[in-house]
Design an enzyme around this catalytic site. Structure first.
Site, PDB file in Angstrom:
ATOM      1  N   PRO A 561      43.854  22.687 -80.172  1.00 29.41           N
ATOM      2  CA  PRO A 561      44.478  22.539 -81.485  1.00 29.41           C
ATOM      3  C   PRO A 561      45.374  23.735 -81.734  1.00 29.41           C
ATOM      4  CG  PRO A 561      42.106  22.189 -81.607  1.00 29.41           C
ATOM      5  CD  PRO A 561      42.406  22.722 -80.239  1.00 29.41           C
ATOM      6  N   CYS A 562      46.580  23.481 -82.154  1.00 28.49           N
ATOM      7  CA  CYS A 562      47.568  24.554 -82.113  1.00 28.49           C
ATOM      8  C   CYS A 562      48.005  25.016 -83.482  1.00 28.49           C
ATOM      9  CB  CYS A 562      48.797  24.096 -81.385  1.00 28.49           C
ATOM     10  SG  CYS A 562      49.617  22.850 -82.324  1.00 28.49           S
ATOM     11  N   ASN A 563      47.169  24.805 -84.487  1.00 27.88           N
ATOM     12  CA  ASN A 563      47.654  25.081 -85.833  1.00 27.88           C
ATOM     13  C   ASN A 563      48.062  26.535 -86.024  1.00 27.88           C
ATOM     14  OD1 ASN A 563      45.069  25.692 -85.419  1.00 27.88           O
ATOM     15  ND2 ASN A 563      44.227  24.651 -87.181  1.00 27.88           N
ATOM     16  N   ASN A 564      47.626  27.399 -85.190  1.00 29.23           N
ATOM     17  CA  ASN A 564      48.043  28.786 -85.327  1.00 29.23           C
ATOM     18  C   ASN A 564      49.061  29.203 -84.280  1.00 29.23           C
ATOM     19  OD1 ASN A 564      46.740  29.627 -87.593  1.00 29.23           O
ATOM     20  ND2 ASN A 564      44.849  30.079 -86.529  1.00 29.23           N
ATOM     21  N   LEU A 565      49.429  28.293 -83.436  1.00 29.90           N
ATOM     22  CA  LEU A 565      50.299  28.664 -82.333  1.00 29.90           C
ATOM     23  C   LEU A 565      51.687  28.070 -82.440  1.00 29.90           C
ATOM     24  CD1 LEU A 565      48.081  28.478 -79.161  1.00 29.90           C
ATOM     25  CD2 LEU A 565      48.920  30.464 -80.367  1.00 29.90           C
TER      26      LEU A 565
END
Length: 601
Positions: A561-565
Site C-alpha cells: 500500500p503506497c499511501n505514503n509513497l
DNA sequence: GTCACTCGGATATTCACT
DNA sequence: AGTGAATATCCGAGTGAC
C-alpha cells in the site's frame, strides 16, 4: 471489437454505455446540475455561431456575467475581465479569465475581502510547525498525541516516546525485550526501519549475514536526529561479496536507483529476451516471491527495499506497454525470466482501440492515445462542467489557452471524450477493463470505493506476464501467500494464466476488498481461500501452522500500500518511514519467516 | 530553470435515507 | 430533522525528463 476476459459467457463484449441500473453520477450530475444551461443550449444554433456573433459586443449583461460565473469564475473576476477585455470578443474574454485564474489574480481577493487571507496564512504556519514536530516520529503519527500533556517533563516525555517505539516494534511481531534493546541501542529518535534493521541484525548475527550489532552504533543513529527522514542511512544487511549485483559496497550512500527509459522491465512480450541474471543464494526459492511498489518512490526507498529483499534488482515496468493506461511500478521477484508469455487476448494499447466510441468526439488537438495512471479519485462533476462551458464558449478549435487548460485537466484526471465538448472520467467498469479484471469484478460496492480499490490494484496483464513462468512449473497448482491483496489482482492474474490455486492465504485490511476477492473466488475457484484482516496477527507461529497444514507456500506475493509513497500524496510523503515502513517490513518479516520455516521443515 | 506526472488525505459540504 | 455516507474542494511536494 474488444473482449472482456470473463467467466461469464454473456459478458464478452465491452459496452461503452453503462448498465441501466448504474447511477452514472459522472454524467448525470453534470447534466442535472445544469439543466438551465442545457436547455439554453438547445435554443442557440451552435457554439461556433454563438461565439462569432459575440456576447462580447453585447457588453456585460447580467446573463452573460452569470454565464461565466456558472463556468466557475468568481463574479468579480468576470466583471473585471469584461472591463479589461472591452470589445475584443468572447474568445479573448475566456482567455483573460483563464489567465486570471492561472495567475491567481482574483479581484475578489485583491480588492475587498482581505480578511480571507490572514487566517489562511496563520493556519499554514501552524501546520508547518505541527508537521515538523511530527516528522521526527516515524511510525506513531497516526496514534495521536499520547505525550503532549507533559511538556515540562522532559524525562517522562522521553520515556513515553521510547515506550511508543517499543510498542510499535512489538506490534510488528518482535519480542519486547529485543525491541527495547534496539531502542536503547539506536536511541528513541531512530526511525522504525533503523530499529528494525538493528533487531534483525542482532537476530541474525550468527547466521553469516553480517557482523555484530556494535557495528551498528558506529553509524551515529544513536545521536539526535537532525536530518530529514530521507537522509537516514541504511546499511547493507546481506553479504556484499556473494551478491555481485552492484559494485558499490557498504550501502552507506543511498544511491538513487535509476529508472529505465523506456520502462519495459527485463523484457516485453515479443521483445528481445536476452536477459540473464544470477540471483544470490538467499534469494532463490522456494518460495518464489513477488513484491510490488510504485516506481516513483522517494529517493532511496527502492535502494533500501532492494537491499532487504536480497539485493535483487527491481524490475521497473510501465503498464502502458501492456494496456491503454500507464502504471509505473517496480517489482522485486525471484522468478525465472525466460519463457514468459502474455495473457490472451492481448489488450488494446490505445484509447481508441479500447473505447472506439470516444474517437468520434476526440478533438484533433488532444494528442493523448493512452491514459495516465488510473488513480483512486476521479474528477468532480463541476470540473467537467467548467471544461464543457469553456469549450462551448470557444471557437473550434479553441484558442491555445483553452486547449492548454482542457488538456491539463484531461491529463490530470484521465478524462475521455464522450460527447461534443464533453469529457468524463472513466467508469469503474472501464477501469476494470483497462486493469485486466473481469467485468463487474468490483461491482456492488460504492462508486467511490470501487475507484479507490481499482486505483490501488495491479495491472493484471503486466503482473501475469511476469508470473506466467509459473504455469509449467506448477501443473498441479500452487499454494499462495498473498499480502495486501486488495481486490485480488494477483489471484486474478494466476487464474487467467490457467494456474490452479490450491490454497491461498490472503491478508487484506479492507473489508470491501476482502468481500470482492471472496466473491470472485467462490465464482471461479475450487481451492481454499483463507482471508486474514490484520497482518500483525500473521505471526511466525501462525505461518508455521499454515505451512504444516498445506505443505508450504510456492509463492509469496504482495503489493505494498503506497499511501505514503506515491508522488500524488503531497502532504504525507515520508519515504520508507512511518506507516509504510511497518507495511514493508511486515512483507519482509513474513517472507523471511516463510523461507526459514520451509528450510527448517 | 520549466514542465509533466503521481496506487492521497483531511475537511467541508451535499446527498440519501430513516 | 438527524444521521451516516458520498462527494467536492483544497493542498501544492518530490522527482525525473528536458
Amino acid at each position: 471489437m474488444v473482449h472482456w476476459v470473463s467467466d461469464n459467457e454473456d459478458s464478452d463484449k465491452f459496452e461503452w454505455d453503462s448498465d441501466d441500473d448504474d447511477e452514472e453520477v459522472g454524467f448525470n450530475a453534470a447534466g442535472a446540475g445544469s439543466s438551465a444551461l442545457a436547455s439554453r443550449n438547445i435554443d442557440v444554433p451552435g457554439p461556433s455561431t454563438r461565439v462569432a456573433n459575440g456576447y462580447g459586443k453585447a457588453g456585460p449583461s447580467a446573463s452573460s456575467v452569470q454565464e461565466y460565473v456558472a463556468m466557475g469564475f468568481p463574479e468579480e473576476m468576470v466583471l473585471k475581465a469584461m472591463k479589461d477585455n472591452g470589445d475584443d470578443g468572447v474568445e479573448s474574454l475566456v482567455e483573460l479569465l483563464l489567465t486570471y485564474k492561472a495567475i491567481g489574480n482574483d479581484p475578489s481577493v485583491n480588492n475587498g475581502s482581505t480578511s480571507g487571507c490572514a487566517p489562511q496564512a496563520a493556519e499554514d504556519s501552524d501546520d508547518d510547525i505541527l508537521e515538523n514536530w511530527d516528522t521526527d516520529d516515524a511510525g506513531e503519527r497516526n496514534k495521536g498525541p499520547a505525550f503532549d500533556e507533559s511538556g515540562d517533563e522532559d524525562f517522562l516525555h522521553e520515556m513515553s516516546r521510547k515506550d511508543e517505539k517499543v510498542e510499535s516494534l512489538v506490534k510488528m511481531g518482535f519480542p519486547e525485550d529485543e525491541a527495547a534493546m534496539a531502542v536503547t541501542r539506536c536511541g528513541q529518535d531512530a526511525s522504525i526501519d533503523v530499529l528494525f534493521d538493528s533487531i534483525y541484525a542482532s537476530q541474525t548475527a550468527g547466521d553469516g549475514y553480517y557482523g555484530n550489532s556494535s557495528d551498528h552504533e558506529d553509524n551515529s543513529y544513536g545521536g539526535r536526529k537532525k536530518g530529514r527522514p530521507g537522509n537516514t542511512r541504511k546499511r547493507k544487511r546481506f553479504g556484499d561479496e556473494a551478491q555481485g549485483s552492484r559494485g558499490s559496497l557498504g550501502g552507506i550512500n543511498d544511491e538513487p536507483m535509476p529508472l529505465p527509459n523506456p520502462m519495459i522491465g527485463f523484457n516485453l512480450p515479443n521483445g528481445p529476451t536476452s536477459v540473464y541474471r544470477s540471483l544470490p543464494g538467499q534469494a532463490i526459492g522456494p518460495p518464489y516471491f513477488y513484491y510490488e511498489n510504485v516506481a516513483l518512490a522517494p529517493k532511496g526507498v527502492w535502494t533500501t527495499i532492494s537491499r532487504f529483499l536480497y539485493d535483487i534488482q527491481p524490475e521497473f515496468v510501465d503498464s502502458k506497454f501492456f494496456c491503454a493506461a500507464a502504471r509505473k511500478r517496480g517489482y522485486i521477484h525471484n522468478l525465472p525470466l525466460v519463457n514468459r508469455s502474455a495473457l490472451r487476448p492481448i489488450p488494446p494499447k490505445t484509447i481508441f482501440e479500447a473505447f472506439p466510441r470516444t474517437k468520434k468526439w476526440w478533438p484533433s488537438w488532444d494528442p493523448r492515445r493512452q491514459f495516465n495512471c488510473l488513480q483512486t479519485c476521479v474528477a468532480s462533476a463541476k470540473l467537467l462542467e467548467r471544461i464543457r462551458l469553456a469549450l462551448t464558449n470557444s471557437e473550434d478549435p479553441p484558442p491555445q489557452r483553452v486547449q492548454k487548460y482542457v488538456l491539463e485537466e484531461c491529463r490530470k484526471w484521465n478524462l475521455a471524450w464522450v460527447g461534443l465538448n464533453k469529457v468524463a472520467p472513466l467508469e469503474p467498469d472501464e477501469m476494470e477493463f483497462l486493469l485486466g479484471f473481469p467485468k463487474d469484478h468490483t461491482r456492488g460496492i460504492s462508486r467511490t470505493e470501487r475507484y479507490r480499490s481499482l486505483g490501488n490494484s495491479f495491472q493484471v496483464d503486466t503482473v501475469a506476464y511476469h508470473l506466467s513462468v509459473l504455469r509449467d512449473m506448477f501443473p498441479h497448482g500452487m499454494n499462495v501467500l498473498s499480502l495486501f491483496s486488495g481486490i485480488g489482482g494477483a489471484e486474478v492474474a494466476l487464474h487467467r494464466l490457467g494456474i490452479r490455486m490450491n490454497n491461498v492465504i490472503s491478508v487484506e485490511k479492507s473489508e470491501v476488498n476482502r468481500t470482492i476477492l471472496k466473491s470472485w473466488w467462490d465464482q471461479t475457484q475450487t481451492g481454499t481461500l483463507i482471508e486474514i484482516t490484520d497482518v500483525q496477527t500473521l505471526t511466525s507461529e501462525k505461518i508455521e501452522s499454515y505451512i504444516r497444514r498445506i505443505g508450504g507456500f510456492d509463492l509469496v506475493i504482495g503489493g505494498s500500500p503506497c499511501n505514503n509513497l506515491a508522488g500524488s500524496n503531497r502532504h504525507h510523503r515520508d519515504g520508507l518511514e512511518g506507516e509504510h515502513s511497518a507495511l514493508f517490513y511486515h512483507y519482509f518479516r513474513i517472507l523471511d519467516s516463510v523461507k526459514s520455516i520451509m528450510e527448517r521443515l
